[in-house]
Design an enzyme around this catalytic site. Structure first.
Site, PDB file in Angstrom:
ATOM      1  N   GLU A 100      22.313  29.903  93.517  1.00 49.13           N
ATOM      2  CA  GLU A 100      23.340  29.300  93.376  1.00 49.13           C
ATOM      3  C   GLU A 100      24.144  30.553  92.434  1.00 49.13           C
ATOM      4  O   GLU A 100      23.643  31.438  91.735  1.00 49.13           O
ATOM      5  CB  GLU A 100      23.002  28.289  92.358  1.00 49.13           C
ATOM      6  CG  GLU A 100      22.569  27.113  93.122  1.00 49.13           C
ATOM      7  CD  GLU A 100      22.187  25.813  92.366  1.00 49.13           C
ATOM      8  OE1 GLU A 100      22.247  24.660  93.048  1.00 49.13           O
ATOM      9  OE2 GLU A 100      21.876  25.715  91.175  1.00 49.13           O
ATOM     10  N   CYS A 125      10.451  29.530  81.472  1.00 52.56           N
ATOM     11  CA  CYS A 125      10.667  28.972  80.449  1.00 52.56           C
ATOM     12  C   CYS A 125      10.895  27.322  80.507  1.00 52.56           C
ATOM     13  O   CYS A 125      11.477  26.846  81.201  1.00 52.56           O
ATOM     14  CB  CYS A 125      12.168  29.452  79.973  1.00 52.56           C
ATOM     15  SG  CYS A 125      12.202  31.221  79.608  1.00 52.56           S
ATOM     16  N   GLY A 168      16.809  33.627  87.566  1.00 54.85           N
ATOM     17  CA  GLY A 168      16.049  34.912  87.287  1.00 54.85           C
ATOM     18  C   GLY A 168      16.282  35.735  86.392  1.00 54.85           C
ATOM     19  O   GLY A 168      17.204  35.657  85.379  1.00 54.85           O
ATOM     20  N   GLU A 169      15.377  36.641  86.254  1.00 58.09           N
ATOM     21  CA  GLU A 169      15.259  37.738  85.008  1.00 58.09           C
ATOM     22  C   GLU A 169      15.834  38.885  85.502  1.00 58.09           C
ATOM     23  O   GLU A 169      15.001  39.743  86.302  1.00 58.09           O
ATOM     24  CB  GLU A 169      13.923  37.937  84.498  1.00 58.09           C
ATOM     25  CG  GLU A 169      13.732  38.961  83.549  1.00 58.09           C
ATOM     26  CD  GLU A 169      14.742  38.901  82.372  1.00 58.09           C
ATOM     27  OE1 GLU A 169      15.223  37.997  81.824  1.00 58.09           O
ATOM     28  OE2 GLU A 169      15.374  40.073  82.355  1.00 58.09           O
ATOM     29  N   SER A 200      21.948  39.399  80.579  1.00 55.93           N
ATOM     30  CA  SER A 200      21.118  38.508  79.683  1.00 55.93           C
ATOM     31  C   SER A 200      19.735  38.627  80.179  1.00 55.93           C
ATOM     32  O   SER A 200      19.345  38.321  81.389  1.00 55.93           O
ATOM     33  CB  SER A 200      21.642  37.104  79.895  1.00 55.93           C
ATOM     34  OG  SER A 200      20.786  36.294  79.055  1.00 55.93           O
ATOM     35  N   SER A 223      18.083  36.675  75.172  1.00 62.70           N
ATOM     36  CA  SER A 223      17.707  35.216  75.235  1.00 62.70           C
ATOM     37  C   SER A 223      16.599  35.166  73.960  1.00 62.70           C
ATOM     38  O   SER A 223      15.339  34.948  74.384  1.00 62.70           O
ATOM     39  CB  SER A 223      17.391  34.751  76.359  1.00 62.70           C
ATOM     40  OG  SER A 223      18.437  34.704  77.266  1.00 62.70           O
ATOM     41  N   LEU A 224      17.060  35.217  72.793  1.00 66.58           N
ATOM     42  CA  LEU A 224      15.738  35.167  71.670  1.00 66.58           C
ATOM     43  C   LEU A 224      15.249  33.996  71.837  1.00 66.58           C
ATOM     44  O   LEU A 224      14.047  33.737  71.391  1.00 66.58           O
ATOM     45  CB  LEU A 224      16.644  35.607  70.471  1.00 66.58           C
ATOM     46  CG  LEU A 224      15.708  35.594  69.223  1.00 66.58           C
ATOM     47  CD1 LEU A 224      14.472  36.591  69.410  1.00 66.58           C
ATOM     48  CD2 LEU A 224      16.425  35.760  67.735  1.00 66.58           C
ATOM     49  N   THR A 225      16.250  32.830  71.532  1.00 68.24           N
ATOM     50  CA  THR A 225      15.599  31.332  71.570  1.00 68.24           C
ATOM     51  C   THR A 225      14.985  31.063  70.112  1.00 68.24           C
ATOM     52  O   THR A 225      15.520  30.066  69.472  1.00 68.24           O
ATOM     53  CB  THR A 225      14.508  30.857  72.833  1.00 68.24           C
ATOM     54  OG1 THR A 225      15.031  31.484  73.893  1.00 68.24           O
ATOM     55  CG2 THR A 225      14.324  29.300  72.802  1.00 68.24           C
ATOM     56  N   ASN A 299      21.323  22.196  77.518  1.00 62.91           N
ATOM     57  CA  ASN A 299      21.733  21.411  78.669  1.00 62.91           C
ATOM     58  C   ASN A 299      20.772  20.776  79.213  1.00 62.91           C
ATOM     59  O   ASN A 299      19.643  21.453  79.628  1.00 62.91           O
ATOM     60  CB  ASN A 299      22.487  22.294  79.685  1.00 62.91           C
ATOM     61  CG  ASN A 299      23.792  22.971  79.108  1.00 62.91           C
ATOM     62  OD1 ASN A 299      24.786  22.398  78.619  1.00 62.91           O
ATOM     63  ND2 ASN A 299      23.905  24.359  79.242  1.00 62.91           N
ATOM     64  N   CYS A 347      24.532  26.810  81.798  1.00 62.82           N
ATOM     65  CA  CYS A 347      23.073  27.619  81.686  1.00 62.82           C
ATOM     66  C   CYS A 347      21.963  27.080  81.750  1.00 62.82           C
ATOM     67  O   CYS A 347      21.809  25.817  81.206  1.00 62.82           O
ATOM     68  CB  CYS A 347      23.259  28.125  80.161  1.00 62.82           C
ATOM     69  SG  CYS A 347      24.186  29.178  79.596  1.00 62.82           S
TER      70      CYS A 347
HETATM   71  N1  SAH Z   1      16.611  35.193  82.642  1.00 66.26           N
HETATM   72  C1  SAH Z   1      17.701  35.591  81.681  1.00 66.26           C
HETATM   73  C2  SAH Z   1      19.111  35.316  82.335  1.00 66.26           C
HETATM   74  C3  SAH Z   1      19.172  33.797  82.992  1.00 66.26           C
HETATM   75  S1  SAH Z   1      19.186  32.540  81.642  1.00 66.26           S
HETATM   76  C4  SAH Z   1      17.519  35.239  80.561  1.00 66.26           C
HETATM   77  O1  SAH Z   1      16.656  34.408  80.163  1.00 66.26           O
HETATM   78  O2  SAH Z   1      18.298  35.684  79.613  1.00 66.26           O
HETATM   79  C5  SAH Z   1      20.519  32.549  81.107  1.00 66.26           C
HETATM   80  C6  SAH Z   1      20.491  31.887  79.662  1.00 66.26           C
HETATM   81  O3  SAH Z   1      20.391  30.303  79.670  1.00 66.26           O
HETATM   82  C7  SAH Z   1      19.301  32.183  78.510  1.00 66.26           C
HETATM   83  O4  SAH Z   1      20.033  32.567  77.312  1.00 66.26           O
HETATM   84  C8  SAH Z   1      18.715  30.905  78.496  1.00 66.26           C
HETATM   85  O5  SAH Z   1      18.019  30.979  77.189  1.00 66.26           O
HETATM   86  C9  SAH Z   1      19.628  30.057  78.611  1.00 66.26           C
HETATM   87  N2  SAH Z   1      19.306  28.501  79.217  1.00 66.26           N
HETATM   88  C10 SAH Z   1      18.150  28.503  79.884  1.00 66.26           C
HETATM   89  N3  SAH Z   1      18.044  27.061  80.272  1.00 66.26           N
HETATM   90  C11 SAH Z   1      18.954  26.340  79.435  1.00 66.26           C
HETATM   91  C12 SAH Z   1      19.320  25.064  79.410  1.00 66.26           C
HETATM   92  N4  SAH Z   1      18.692  23.931  79.841  1.00 66.26           N
HETATM   93  N5  SAH Z   1      20.218  24.780  78.531  1.00 66.26           N
HETATM   94  C13 SAH Z   1      21.084  25.823  77.871  1.00 66.26           C
HETATM   95  N6  SAH Z   1      20.622  27.161  77.931  1.00 66.26           N
HETATM   96  C14 SAH Z   1      19.695  27.561  79.018  1.00 66.26           C
HETATM   97 FE1  SF4 Z   2      13.933  32.787  83.527  1.00 65.63          FE
HETATM   98 FE2  SF4 Z   2      16.065  33.014  81.929  1.00 65.63          FE
HETATM   99 FE3  SF4 Z   2      15.301  30.609  82.977  1.00 65.63          FE
HETATM  100 FE4  SF4 Z   2      13.538  32.063  81.270  1.00 65.63          FE
HETATM  101  S1  SF4 Z   2      15.740  31.210  80.871  1.00 65.63           S
HETATM  102  S2  SF4 Z   2      12.897  30.835  83.027  1.00 65.63           S
HETATM  103  S3  SF4 Z   2      14.055  34.081  82.016  1.00 65.63           S
HETATM  104  S4  SF4 Z   2      16.221  32.178  84.178  1.00 65.63           S
END
Ligand code: SAH
Ligand code: SF4
Length: 355
Positions: A100, A125, A168-169, A200, A223-225, A299, A347
């Site tokens: 997508e 994740c 993806g990463e 990202s 993406s520190l989280t 989300n 996201c």
């Molecule tokens: N893999 C890379 C890029 C794709 S994810 C990464 O992790 O950075 C892009 C962003 O979406 C990341 O910052 C991730 O933390 C965030 N993300 C993933 N799932 C989410 C969700 N359900 N709601 C909001 N943000 C989310």
């Molecule tokens: Fe992969 Fe980024 Fe989603 Fe984590 S947040 S599973 S690194 S796409």
């Protein structure tokens, strides 16, 4: 994998595809045609021409010959979903997978293209839909560029920004990512501004160092989280290979080389990573970095569980409270708007399985 009616959309896998390939490769493919033909073809591709028939600066017999030998695109848009906020999500069939790509609209009507770099993701994740799919494969640079070309056509007008934040990463696919970035930004091809592209990453230290050395002017988001290492490895399992001290060191190196502000993205999970101590650890992590913290209220993703309990969105008060806690600790904080939710294109909501 289960059979999907859209997979292998052309049934023409033996033909070379051309979109997203650099001039040198097109010259090779087109031989014995002269190089200027490859240049003409490249211009057509970059302008969004979709069929050989439309390339009327080629003679009819040449167009027919190309049609016989090549396929323009390796991927095909199979569904287009439009949100009431103007965001558009495209479901794209590759020859063996579905991915997508999204256009997000913000309040001032700028258009941001969000690109995928892998089919699925190996990081796993717990809050992310793509993470729940597992990993299928890396995308080829042409498959990354084609997403942009499909989105440009769907948008109908100029795209202002690109975020490599889809499925993806990206930094686990550095070779193809780099080729795609060259195609997107090179003057000869799409000439997209590097400063308007953000990558990202979940924090692949070696990849961040690679960007520091090879990707001038491209923006970086981590993406520190959470900056609590134990919590982070429970939320983002495969990040254990890149512990936070190593990631921080790579970011410091990046800023030494690039002198660009980085974004620290924190997807806010209600009651999980928004405690006082979470604000403390984030502030410690950010020390010494030129950074802005971007809070993303989670989300919803169906069946997203964290250690047996369902995840929940933070309340407005929790988001504001956490932002305030970070600000009190001297950090710059922004809160991300909820765009694209109506098409599950926000996201972390990308992954074709349930759509
Ligand atoms: N893999 C890379 C890029 C794709 S994810 C990464 O992790 O950075 C892009 C962003 O979406 C990341 O910052 C991730 O933390 C965030 N993300 C993933 N799932 C989410 C969700 N359900 N709601 C909001 N943000 C989310
Ligand atoms: Fe992969 Fe980024 Fe989603 Fe984590 S947040 S599973 S690194 S796409």
């Amino acid at each position: 994998m289960e059979h999907h009616p859209y997979l292998n959309p052309f049934n023409e896998r033996m033909k070379q595809t051309l979109a997203g390939k650099p001039l040198a490769e097109l010259i090779e493919h087109l031989k014995p045609l002269p190089a200027f033909r490859a240049r003409q073809l490249l211009h057509h591709i970059c302008r969004g021409t979709r069929t050989f028939a439309e390339m009327t600066d080629f003679s009819l017999s040449l167009r027919e010959d190309m049609e016989r030998r090549f396929t323009l695109y390796s991927s095909k848009v199979v569904q287009r979903l439009t949100d009431k906020d103007g965001s558009i999500k495209l479901q794209i069939a590759l020859n063996d997978n579905m991915i997508e790509a999204v256009i997000l609209r913000d309040r001032i009507e700028r258009k941001t293209a969000c690109l995928s770099t892998q089919a699925g993701c190996p990081i796993g994740c717990v809050f992310c839909k793509t993470g729940k799919l597992g990993f299928s494969r890396n995308l080829a640079s042409t498959e990354i560029v084609e997403q942009f070309l499909h989105l440009q056509r769907a948008a109908g007008s100029r795209i202002d920004n690109i975020v490599v934040m889809g499925m993806g990463e990206p930094l686990l696919n550095p070779v193809e990512l780099r080729k795609a970035l060259i195609f997107l930004t090179d003057e000869e091809t799409l000439n997209f501004s590097k400063r308007s592209i953000t990558i990202s990453t979940c924090g692949i230290a070696e990849g961040i160092r690679g960007l520091a050395e090879n990707a001038p002017n491209i923006r970086l988001a981590l993406s520190l989280t959470t900056a609590d290492q134990d919590l982070r490895k429970r939320l983002m399992p495969a990040t254990v290979a890149n512990p936070l001290p190593a990631v921080k060191e790579a970011l410091l190196y990046y800023q030494q080389r690039q002198k660009r502000r980085v974004t620290l993205e924190i997807v806010l999970l209600g009651g999980v990573n928004n405690r006082q101590e979470d604000a403390d650890t984030v502030a410690v992590f950010a020390r010494g970095l030129d950074a802005v913290v971007n809070l993303i209220p989670w989300n919803p993703v169906s069946d997203a569980l964290f250690e047996g309990a369902p995840l929940r969105q933070p309340t407005r008060a929790e988001t504001d409270g956490f932002a305030e806690n970070l600000r009190k600790r001297g950090l710059n904080v922004t809160v991300r708007l909820k765009r694209g939710r109506g098409v599950a294109g926000a996201c972390g909501q990308l992954g074709y399985v349930e759509n």
